[in-house]
Design an enzyme around this catalytic site. Structure first.
Site, PDB file in Angstrom:
ATOM      1  N   ASP A   1     -50.613  36.733 -83.034  1.00  0.00           N
ATOM      2  CA  ASP A   1     -49.629  36.145 -83.945  1.00  0.00           C
ATOM      3  C   ASP A   1     -50.277  35.654 -85.234  1.00  0.00           C
ATOM      4  O   ASP A   1     -51.465  35.349 -85.284  1.00  0.00           O
ATOM      5  CB  ASP A   1     -48.941  34.942 -83.282  1.00  0.00           C
ATOM      6  CG  ASP A   1     -47.880  35.365 -82.301  1.00  0.00           C
ATOM      7  OD1 ASP A   1     -47.412  36.506 -82.385  1.00  0.00           O
ATOM      8  OD2 ASP A   1     -47.532  34.545 -81.431  1.00  0.00           O
TER       9      ASP A   1
ATOM     10  N   PRO B   1     -41.578  12.389 -89.812  1.00  0.00           N
ATOM     11  CA  PRO B   1     -42.050  13.069 -91.021  1.00  0.00           C
ATOM     12  C   PRO B   1     -43.369  12.502 -91.544  1.00  0.00           C
ATOM     13  O   PRO B   1     -44.030  13.140 -92.368  1.00  0.00           O
ATOM     14  CB  PRO B   1     -40.908  12.841 -92.031  1.00  0.00           C
ATOM     15  CG  PRO B   1     -40.157  11.661 -91.513  1.00  0.00           C
ATOM     16  CD  PRO B   1     -40.289  11.720 -90.022  1.00  0.00           C
TER      17      PRO B   1
ATOM     18  N   ARG C   1     -44.181  29.423 -75.491  1.00  0.00           N
ATOM     19  CA  ARG C   1     -44.448  30.859 -75.578  1.00  0.00           C
ATOM     20  C   ARG C   1     -45.921  31.191 -75.373  1.00  0.00           C
ATOM     21  O   ARG C   1     -46.273  32.351 -75.136  1.00  0.00           O
ATOM     22  CB  ARG C   1     -43.941  31.415 -76.915  1.00  0.00           C
ATOM     23  CG  ARG C   1     -44.715  30.928 -78.126  1.00  0.00           C
ATOM     24  CD  ARG C   1     -44.029  31.329 -79.428  1.00  0.00           C
ATOM     25  NE  ARG C   1     -43.859  32.770 -79.514  1.00  0.00           N
ATOM     26  CZ  ARG C   1     -44.815  33.606 -79.912  1.00  0.00           C
ATOM     27  NH1 ARG C   1     -46.006  33.151 -80.225  1.00  0.00           N
ATOM     28  NH2 ARG C   1     -44.578  34.900 -79.990  1.00  0.00           N
TER      29      ARG C   1
ATOM     30  N   GLU D   1     -32.909   4.961 -89.300  1.00  0.00           N
ATOM     31  CA  GLU D   1     -33.897   4.771 -90.362  1.00  0.00           C
ATOM     32  C   GLU D   1     -35.328   4.967 -89.875  1.00  0.00           C
ATOM     33  O   GLU D   1     -36.199   5.386 -90.614  1.00  0.00           O
ATOM     34  CB  GLU D   1     -33.735   3.365 -90.975  1.00  0.00           C
ATOM     35  CG  GLU D   1     -34.646   3.088 -92.161  1.00  0.00           C
ATOM     36  CD  GLU D   1     -34.367   3.996 -93.356  1.00  0.00           C
ATOM     37  OE1 GLU D   1     -35.273   4.165 -94.188  1.00  0.00           O
ATOM     38  OE2 GLU D   1     -33.241   4.533 -93.451  1.00  0.00           O
TER      39      GLU D   1
END
Length: 245
Positions: free
Chosen positions: A169, A89, A154, A116
């Protein structure tokens, strides 16, 4: 493309990598997947891959030895070092441009952590990229890796049925994709825009550019700061700004 995934829960990838477009991509030899349980590289009989952090604190930290050993084994005999992606993150925000960049690689290794966090030496000396799918924390990196794999694969040749699909897209052009319609032309009084039924391809393309800009203006203004706009879209944008003021 060769994609290796290092995970403590390889069974999580079964449905994703063997269904739909990912299954087709493998059948067309566009990509091969290899999901590895890196507990097998723990080097101890209990297959322990984590330990308490030095200095104290909550949670457990992934040890460096298993991941270094797994990557070394997976890249043995290869001349070019693969892109090694750490799911984290704290990493760079993954987006369509990153997917396009990575789709040009021959070999990618995904590292999916749990607990963690990671021993810092993994970040400093092993990985090439730290990537995140958003400002939130998941139980592990598997779901993030699945999302990235799907968006990268893709884009490979011979994966999607229509080669224009990834080019048009949302985000690929810098803007959100225009609205799409299909049959019936009139559904319970809700009608398809006349221009799409006209057969005039120039007018249809003009409408699509306008709608793409309008949708981006109302939903994601931040994209307009860097999006490459046509002259027509630039004029329309100025009109939208003037109307709002």
């Amino acid at each position: 493309m060769k994609i290796d995934v290092l995970s403590l829960f390889p069974e999580m990838f079964e449905g994703v990598l063997h269904s739909s477009i990912m299954k087709k991509a493998q059948e067309n030899d566009a990509v091969s997947f290899h999901v590895v349980d890196f507990r097998e590289y723990s080097g101890n009989k209990h297959k322990k891959v984590d330990d308490y952090p030095y200095g104290g604190g909550a949670g457990m930290v992934l040890k460096p030895e298993p991941l270094f050993a797994a990557v070394e084994d997976l890249t043995k005999g290869t001349e070019k070092k693969p892109r090694i992606l750490l799911m984290c993150p704290q990493g760079e925000r993954f987006d369509q441009k990153k997917a396009e960049e990575l789709s040009g690689e021959d070999h990618i290794v995904f590292l999916c952590g749990h607990y963690e966090g990671y021993d810092e030496r993994i970040r400093e000396y092993l990985v090439t990229d730290e990537l995140s799918i958003g400002d939130f924390v998941l139980t592990g990196g598997e779901i993030a890796a699945m999302a990235m794999i799907d968006s990268i694969v893709r884009l490979l040749p011979n994966v999607l049925g229509n080669s224009d699909s990834p080019v048009l897209d949302s985000f690929s052009t810098g803007l959100l994709e225009h609205p799409q319609y299909t049959r019936p032309a009139d559904f319970n009084g809700m009608k398809v825009p006349d221009v799409l039924l006209s057969g005039n391809h120039a007018e249809i393309e003009k409408w699509r550019q306008e709608q793409s800009l309008l949708r981006t203006f109302h939903r994601r203004k931040d994209l307009l700061d860097v999006a490459p706009l046509t002259d027509h879209q630039k004029r329309l944008l100025e009109q939208l700004k003037a109307e709002k003021n």
